[in-house]
Design an enzyme around this catalytic site. Structure first.
Site, PDB file in Angstrom:
ATOM      1  N   GLY A  47       0.854  -1.178   0.049  1.00  0.00           N
ATOM      2  CA  GLY A  47      -0.006   0.064  -0.220  1.00  0.00           C
ATOM      3  C   GLY A  47       0.917   1.229   0.193  1.00  0.00           C
ATOM      4  N   GLN A  52       2.554  10.014   1.267  1.00  0.00           N
ATOM      5  CA  GLN A  52       3.789   9.485   1.535  1.00  0.00           C
ATOM      6  C   GLN A  52       4.571   9.802   0.351  1.00  0.00           C
ATOM      7  OE1 GLN A  52       2.098   5.052   2.220  1.00  0.00           O
ATOM      8  NE2 GLN A  52       3.981   5.247   3.332  1.00  0.00           N
ATOM      9  N   CYS A 102       5.579  -0.093   7.237  1.00  0.00           N
ATOM     10  CA  CYS A 102       5.341   1.248   6.558  1.00  0.00           C
ATOM     11  C   CYS A 102       6.292   1.633   5.764  1.00  0.00           C
ATOM     12  CB  CYS A 102       4.613   2.216   7.400  1.00  0.00           C
ATOM     13  SG  CYS A 102       4.291   3.631   6.796  1.00  0.00           S
ATOM     14  N   LEU A 103       6.092   2.044   4.376  1.00  0.00           N
ATOM     15  CA  LEU A 103       7.214   2.342   3.728  1.00  0.00           C
ATOM     16  C   LEU A 103       7.750   3.691   4.144  1.00  0.00           C
ATOM     17  CD1 LEU A 103       5.963   1.314  -0.226  1.00  0.00           C
ATOM     18  CD2 LEU A 103       7.625   0.125   1.475  1.00  0.00           C
ATOM     19  N   HIS A 144      -4.713   0.832   7.282  1.00  0.00           N
ATOM     20  CA  HIS A 144      -3.557   1.755   7.534  1.00  0.00           C
ATOM     21  C   HIS A 144      -3.292   2.954   6.540  1.00  0.00           C
ATOM     22  CE1 HIS A 144       1.090   1.334   7.810  1.00  0.00           C
ATOM     23  NE2 HIS A 144       0.925   1.937   6.816  1.00  0.00           N
ATOM     24  N   GLU A 145      -3.729   2.613   5.425  1.00  0.00           N
ATOM     25  CA  GLU A 145      -3.582   3.459   4.074  1.00  0.00           C
ATOM     26  C   GLU A 145      -4.394   4.643   4.419  1.00  0.00           C
ATOM     27  OE1 GLU A 145      -1.064   3.380   2.499  1.00  0.00           O
ATOM     28  OE2 GLU A 145      -0.517   1.132   3.066  1.00  0.00           O
ATOM     29  N   HIS A 148      -3.268   7.260   6.653  1.00  0.00           N
ATOM     30  CA  HIS A 148      -2.317   8.175   6.218  1.00  0.00           C
ATOM     31  C   HIS A 148      -2.961   9.402   5.659  1.00  0.00           C
ATOM     32  CE1 HIS A 148       1.532   6.260   6.406  1.00  0.00           C
ATOM     33  NE2 HIS A 148       1.119   5.158   5.744  1.00  0.00           N
TER      34      HIS A 148
END
Ligand code: NI
Length: 179
Positions: A47, A52, A102-103, A144-145, A148
């Site tokens: 994701g 991000q 998480c990236l 999660h996304e 953000h």
């Protein structure tokens, strides 16, 4: 297409509430979505939300690989998907603890409580409605996304900081435990 730079925890773009996308079909939005999918696959991740990649807009891309989805039929595998201007709501009260990374927090993961089931709805670049009632890993990725877009990182959802660590160490510990 291009691989985009990913903001890391500490950058303020990750902490602000993102703005709605005025025109999901605009050429610059289509380009952003294509680049975000390429960036997610390259990372690799499951994701990626627009904040991000330093775009404070309410959209994210995600996927649910077959080997990550669970036994629940609502935890279904899914190819690359975009959700623009999404809404999300939990179904029921039940929460489950599960590991996530998480990236924007590279090399680490933590166990984070999330709603077991959620309902979501958004549009793609052609204005088609994208919606689902999902559970398990699929529900976790979407939550999660979505977070953000509201400036929330998984660290802000954690309840047990003992379940937080570097992937390398956690993998080592898990291997040791199996011996
Ligand atoms: Ni993330």
């Amino acid at each position: 297409m291009a691989i985009l730079k990913i903001a890391r925890m500490g950058h303020p773009v990750l902490l602000r509430r993102a703005d709605p996308v005025a025109d999901p079909g605009a050429p610059e939005i289509r380009r952003l979505v294509a680049d975000m999918i390429e960036t997610m696959e390259d990372a690799p991740g499951v994701g990626l939300a627009a904040p991000q990649v330093f775009c404070s807009l309410r959209l994210f891309v995600f996927r649910v690989p077959g080997d990550r989805s669970g036994v629940d039929p609502d935890d279904s595998p899914m190819g690359n998907t975009v959700l623009i201007n999404p809404v999300l709501e939990p179904i029921g009260e039940e929460k489950v603890l599960g590991w996530e990374g998480c990236l924007s927090i590279p090399g680490m993961r933590a166990a984070v409580p999330r709603a077991k089931r959620v309902r979501y709805r958004g549009v793609d670049c052609d204005g088609n409605v994208v919606s689902g009632e999902v559970s398990g890993f699929h529900a976790r990725v979407v939550q999660h996304e979505y977070d953000h877009l509201d400036g929330i990182l998984y660290t802000m959802r954690m309840t047990d900081f003992g379940l937080f660590g570097f992937n390398e160490e956690l993998n080592k510990a898990a291997e040791e435990a199996q011996r």
